[in-house]
Design a protein around this motif. Structure first.
Motif, mmCIF file in Angstrom:
data_model
loop_
_atom_site.group_PDB
_atom_site.id
_atom_site.type_symbol
_atom_site.label_atom_id
_atom_site.label_comp_id
_atom_site.label_asym_id
_atom_site.label_seq_id
_atom_site.Cartn_x
_atom_site.Cartn_y
_atom_site.Cartn_z
ATOM 1 N N MET A 1 48.043 2.573 -0.132
ATOM 2 C CA MET A 1 46.946 2.133 0.719
ATOM 3 C C MET A 1 45.793 1.561 -0.105
ATOM 4 O O MET A 1 45.124 0.656 0.359
ATOM 5 C CB MET A 1 46.454 3.292 1.575
ATOM 6 N N LYS A 2 45.571 2.128 -1.307
ATOM 7 C CA LYS A 2 44.483 1.627 -2.143
ATOM 8 C C LYS A 2 44.746 0.185 -2.547
ATOM 9 O O LYS A 2 43.831 -0.638 -2.539
ATOM 10 C CB LYS A 2 44.302 2.501 -3.379
ATOM 11 N N PHE A 3 46.008 -0.112 -2.879
ATOM 12 C CA PHE A 3 46.345 -1.473 -3.288
ATOM 13 C C PHE A 3 46.139 -2.445 -2.127
ATOM 14 O O PHE A 3 45.561 -3.519 -2.314
ATOM 15 C CB PHE A 3 47.805 -1.545 -3.783
ATOM 16 N N LEU A 4 46.574 -2.065 -0.932
ATOM 17 C CA LEU A 4 46.399 -2.924 0.236
ATOM 18 C C LEU A 4 44.917 -3.110 0.559
ATOM 19 O O LEU A 4 44.471 -4.227 0.857
ATOM 20 C CB LEU A 4 47.138 -2.330 1.441
ATOM 21 N N GLY A 5 44.138 -2.034 0.481
ATOM 22 C CA GLY A 5 42.696 -2.132 0.724
ATOM 23 C C GLY A 5 42.020 -3.045 -0.282
ATOM 24 O O GLY A 5 41.169 -3.865 0.078
ATOM 25 N N ASN A 6 42.405 -2.928 -1.562
ATOM 26 C CA ASN A 6 41.827 -3.791 -2.593
ATOM 27 C C ASN A 6 42.243 -5.244 -2.396
ATOM 28 O O ASN A 6 41.448 -6.151 -2.634
ATOM 29 C CB ASN A 6 42.229 -3.307 -3.988
ATOM 30 N N LEU A 7 43.473 -5.467 -1.969
ATOM 31 C CA LEU A 7 43.940 -6.828 -1.732
ATOM 32 C C LEU A 7 43.164 -7.478 -0.584
ATOM 33 O O LEU A 7 42.703 -8.621 -0.703
ATOM 34 C CB LEU A 7 45.439 -6.816 -1.430
ATOM 35 N N ILE A 8 42.987 -6.746 0.501
ATOM 36 C CA ILE A 8 42.197 -7.264 1.629
ATOM 37 C C ILE A 8 40.750 -7.487 1.195
ATOM 38 O O ILE A 8 40.125 -8.492 1.542
ATOM 39 C CB ILE A 8 42.279 -6.299 2.836
ATOM 40 N N TRP A 9 40.207 -6.548 0.413
ATOM 41 C CA TRP A 9 38.840 -6.668 -0.100
ATOM 42 C C TRP A 9 38.682 -7.952 -0.915
ATOM 43 O O TRP A 9 37.714 -8.687 -0.764
ATOM 44 C CB TRP A 9 38.517 -5.445 -0.948
ATOM 45 N N LEU A 10 39.642 -8.217 -1.809
ATOM 46 C CA LEU A 10 39.585 -9.412 -2.653
ATOM 47 C C LEU A 10 39.633 -10.687 -1.823
ATOM 48 O O LEU A 10 38.890 -11.635 -2.083
ATOM 49 C CB LEU A 10 40.723 -9.410 -3.669
ATOM 50 N N LEU A 11 40.498 -10.699 -0.830
ATOM 51 C CA LEU A 11 40.656 -11.909 -0.018
ATOM 52 C C LEU A 11 39.435 -12.209 0.835
ATOM 53 O O LEU A 11 39.122 -13.370 1.097
ATOM 54 C CB LEU A 11 41.896 -11.783 0.872
#
Length: 122
Positions: A1-11
C-alpha cells in the motif's frame, strides 16, 4: 500500500513539489549563509518525493541553542508560509475519505516545514 500511495502521490503533485523544493534549496545554497537553510529544504524535497512510509524523527539535543535560533530564523524567513500551505492542502484533502491518507502526509510535511533543524527523515 505504501508503494501505491507514493506512486499516486508522485503522479498528482509529488514530483512537482519535490522539484520546487530542490530548486529553492539550490538557490539558497548559492550564498554561504543560505547553506544551512538549503540543507533543510533538501529534507523537505526528500519527504515530498516519497512521504508514505517515511518518518520524521527528532535528533534529541543535537545543536542545542543553535538549533532553536536557526528554527526561529527559518520560521520568519518563510517556514510559516510553507507550513500553512501544507496545512491548507492537508485540510482540503481530508474533506473526502479518499484524501485522508494524502492529507496526513501534508500534515507530516507541515510539521517538518515549521521546524526542520534537528529533525531526520527515516
Amino acid at each position: 500500500m505504501k508503494f501505491l500511495g507514493n506512486l499516486i502521490w508522485l503522479l498528482f503533485g509529488g514530483i512537482v513539489t519535490s522539484i520546487e523544493y530542490l530548486i529553492s534549496s539550490l538557490l539558497l545554497m548559492v550564498t554561504i549563509i543560505g547553506i544551512p537553510f538549503g540543507l533543510q529544504t533538501l529534507k523537505l524535497a526528500l519527504l515530498a518525493l516519497w512521504p508514505f512510509g517515511s518518518k520524521v524523527t527528532d535528533n534529541g539535543n543535537s545543536g542545542g541553542c543553535l538549533r532553536l535560533i536557526m528554527n526561529i530564523i527559518w520560521i520568519f524567513l518563510g517556514g510559516i508560509w510553507i507550513c500553512l500551505t501544507h496545512l491548507g492542502f492537508g485540510l482540503l484533502l481530508c474533506i473526502t475519505i479518499i484524501g485522508i491518507p494524502f492529507g496526513r502526509q501534508h500534515f507530516k510535511m507541515a510539521a517538518l516545514a515549521l521546524a526542520p533543524f534537528g529533525k531526520n527523515i527515516q
